[in-house]
Design a protein around this motif. Structure first.
Motif, mmCIF file in Angstrom:
data_model
loop_
_atom_site.group_PDB
_atom_site.id
_atom_site.type_symbol
_atom_site.label_atom_id
_atom_site.label_comp_id
_atom_site.label_asym_id
_atom_site.label_seq_id
_atom_site.Cartn_x
_atom_site.Cartn_y
_atom_site.Cartn_z
ATOM 1 N N LYS A 17 0.830 -1.203 0.000
ATOM 2 C CA LYS A 17 0.000 0.000 0.000
ATOM 3 C C LYS A 17 0.870 1.259 0.000
ATOM 4 C CE LYS A 17 -3.853 2.116 2.432
ATOM 5 N NZ LYS A 17 -4.814 2.019 3.523
ATOM 6 N N SER A 18 1.904 1.271 0.825
ATOM 7 C CA SER A 18 2.821 2.420 0.862
ATOM 8 C C SER A 18 3.554 2.572 -0.462
ATOM 9 C CB SER A 18 3.833 2.255 1.990
ATOM 10 O OG SER A 18 3.199 2.270 3.235
ATOM 11 N N LEU A 19 3.971 1.464 -1.028
ATOM 12 C CA LEU A 19 4.659 1.491 -2.317
ATOM 13 C C LEU A 19 3.736 2.029 -3.402
ATOM 14 C CD1 LEU A 19 7.179 0.877 -3.968
ATOM 15 C CD2 LEU A 19 6.340 -1.463 -4.220
ATOM 16 N N ASP A 20 2.494 1.557 -3.417
ATOM 17 C CA ASP A 20 1.512 2.048 -4.392
ATOM 18 C C ASP A 20 1.343 3.564 -4.274
ATOM 19 O OD1 ASP A 20 1.020 -0.480 -5.402
ATOM 20 O OD2 ASP A 20 -0.752 -0.808 -4.149
ATOM 21 N N SER A 21 1.291 4.047 -3.053
ATOM 22 C CA SER A 21 1.129 5.481 -2.820
ATOM 23 C C SER A 21 2.332 6.264 -3.346
ATOM 24 C CB SER A 21 0.941 5.734 -1.328
ATOM 25 O OG SER A 21 0.850 7.112 -1.077
ATOM 26 N N LEU A 22 3.532 5.763 -3.110
ATOM 27 C CA LEU A 22 4.741 6.433 -3.601
ATOM 28 C C LEU A 22 4.760 6.486 -5.126
ATOM 29 C CD1 LEU A 22 7.349 4.902 -1.163
ATOM 30 C CD2 LEU A 22 6.701 7.310 -1.313
ATOM 31 N N ILE A 23 4.394 5.395 -5.764
ATOM 32 C CA ILE A 23 4.375 5.352 -7.227
ATOM 33 C C ILE A 23 3.312 6.297 -7.774
ATOM 34 C CG2 ILE A 23 3.863 3.882 -9.225
ATOM 35 C CD1 ILE A 23 5.125 1.555 -7.569
ATOM 36 N N LYS A 24 2.140 6.270 -7.163
ATOM 37 C CA LYS A 24 1.023 7.091 -7.631
ATOM 38 C C LYS A 24 1.292 8.584 -7.481
ATOM 39 C CE LYS A 24 -3.920 7.745 -7.009
ATOM 40 N NZ LYS A 24 -5.106 7.370 -6.267
ATOM 41 N N ASN A 25 2.000 8.969 -6.420
ATOM 42 C CA ASN A 25 2.199 10.383 -6.114
ATOM 43 C C ASN A 25 3.447 10.993 -6.747
ATOM 44 O OD1 ASN A 25 -0.145 10.602 -4.563
ATOM 45 N ND2 ASN A 25 0.893 9.737 -2.794
ATOM 46 N N ASN A 26 4.138 10.249 -7.597
ATOM 47 C CA ASN A 26 5.348 10.755 -8.241
ATOM 48 C C ASN A 26 5.272 10.506 -9.738
ATOM 49 O OD1 ASN A 26 7.240 11.592 -5.962
ATOM 50 N ND2 ASN A 26 6.455 9.607 -5.297
ATOM 51 N N THR A 27 5.638 11.499 -10.526
ATOM 52 C CA THR A 27 5.566 11.377 -11.977
ATOM 53 C C THR A 27 6.520 10.323 -12.507
ATOM 54 O OG1 THR A 27 5.006 13.709 -12.094
ATOM 55 C CG2 THR A 27 5.714 12.677 -14.126
ATOM 56 N N ASN A 28 7.780 10.370 -12.087
ATOM 57 C CA ASN A 28 8.802 9.414 -12.527
ATOM 58 C C ASN A 28 9.377 8.706 -11.316
ATOM 59 O OD1 ASN A 28 8.662 10.138 -15.283
ATOM 60 N ND2 ASN A 28 9.901 11.934 -14.854
ATOM 61 N N THR A 29 9.192 7.396 -11.266
ATOM 62 C CA THR A 29 9.654 6.605 -10.133
ATOM 63 C C THR A 29 10.432 5.400 -10.629
ATOM 64 O OG1 THR A 29 7.643 7.228 -8.939
ATOM 65 C CG2 THR A 29 8.924 5.404 -8.040
ATOM 66 N N LEU A 30 11.655 5.247 -10.122
ATOM 67 C CA LEU A 30 12.469 4.079 -10.437
ATOM 68 C C LEU A 30 12.497 3.177 -9.221
ATOM 69 C CD1 LEU A 30 14.393 2.637 -12.449
ATOM 70 C CD2 LEU A 30 16.261 3.778 -11.215
ATOM 71 N N ILE A 31 12.057 1.935 -9.394
ATOM 72 C CA ILE A 31 12.123 0.931 -8.340
ATOM 73 C C ILE A 31 13.410 0.137 -8.568
ATOM 74 C CG2 ILE A 31 10.977 -1.044 -7.262
ATOM 75 C CD1 ILE A 31 9.261 1.506 -7.214
ATOM 76 N N TYR A 32 14.249 0.096 -7.552
ATOM 77 C CA TYR A 32 15.512 -0.655 -7.609
ATOM 78 C C TYR A 32 15.417 -1.783 -6.588
ATOM 79 C CZ TYR A 32 20.406 -1.818 -6.819
ATOM 80 O OH TYR A 32 21.600 -2.488 -6.678
ATOM 81 N N ILE A 33 15.427 -3.031 -7.068
ATOM 82 C CA ILE A 33 15.256 -4.200 -6.202
ATOM 83 C C ILE A 33 16.576 -4.939 -6.126
ATOM 84 C CG2 ILE A 33 13.958 -6.328 -5.833
ATOM 85 C CD1 ILE A 33 11.816 -4.996 -7.772
#
Length: 108
Positions: A17-33
């Motif tokens: 849920k927190s991750l979804d919120s971060l992605i939704k609230n930012n135009t460009n998001t890079l997830i590094y796993i």
């Protein structure tokens, strides 16, 4: 989780849920796993840290796979490190494995 800073620790769990919120609230998001034990991830870490420093409009979220096991299925992680780029809440690019800084910045 580590969001746009130079601290290289990324072992804290994050809820989906927190991750979804971060992605939704930012135009460009890079997830590094990555994981702490992954040698290619250790080699990639300076590149990601440089990206954080050089690309301020890009939100970088570091996820430790061991602490956030759901990320493996959610992001279709086949090998580490894994990178997933979101633009306007949609996946526009993904990469498993090491990538050079100059090649990486071409996607932003």
């Amino acid at each position: 989780i580590n969001i746009v800073n130079n601290d290289s620790s990324n072992s804290d769990p994050i809820s989906e849920k927190s991750l979804d919120s971060l992605i939704k609230n930012n135009t460009n998001t890079l997830i590094y796993i990555s994981t702490k034990w992954c040698f290619p991830c250790k080699k990639m870490e300076p590149t990601i840290d440089r990206l954080i420093t050089d690309n301020s409009p890009l939100k970088v979220i570091k996820i430790d796979l061991d602490a956030n096991i759901y990320a493996q299925e959610r992001f279709d992680v086949k090998s580490l490190p894994a990178l997933v780029l979101y633009e306007n809440n949609s996946v526009v690019w993904r990469k498993n494995g090491i990538i050079a800084y100059d090649d990486l910045i071409n996607f932003f």
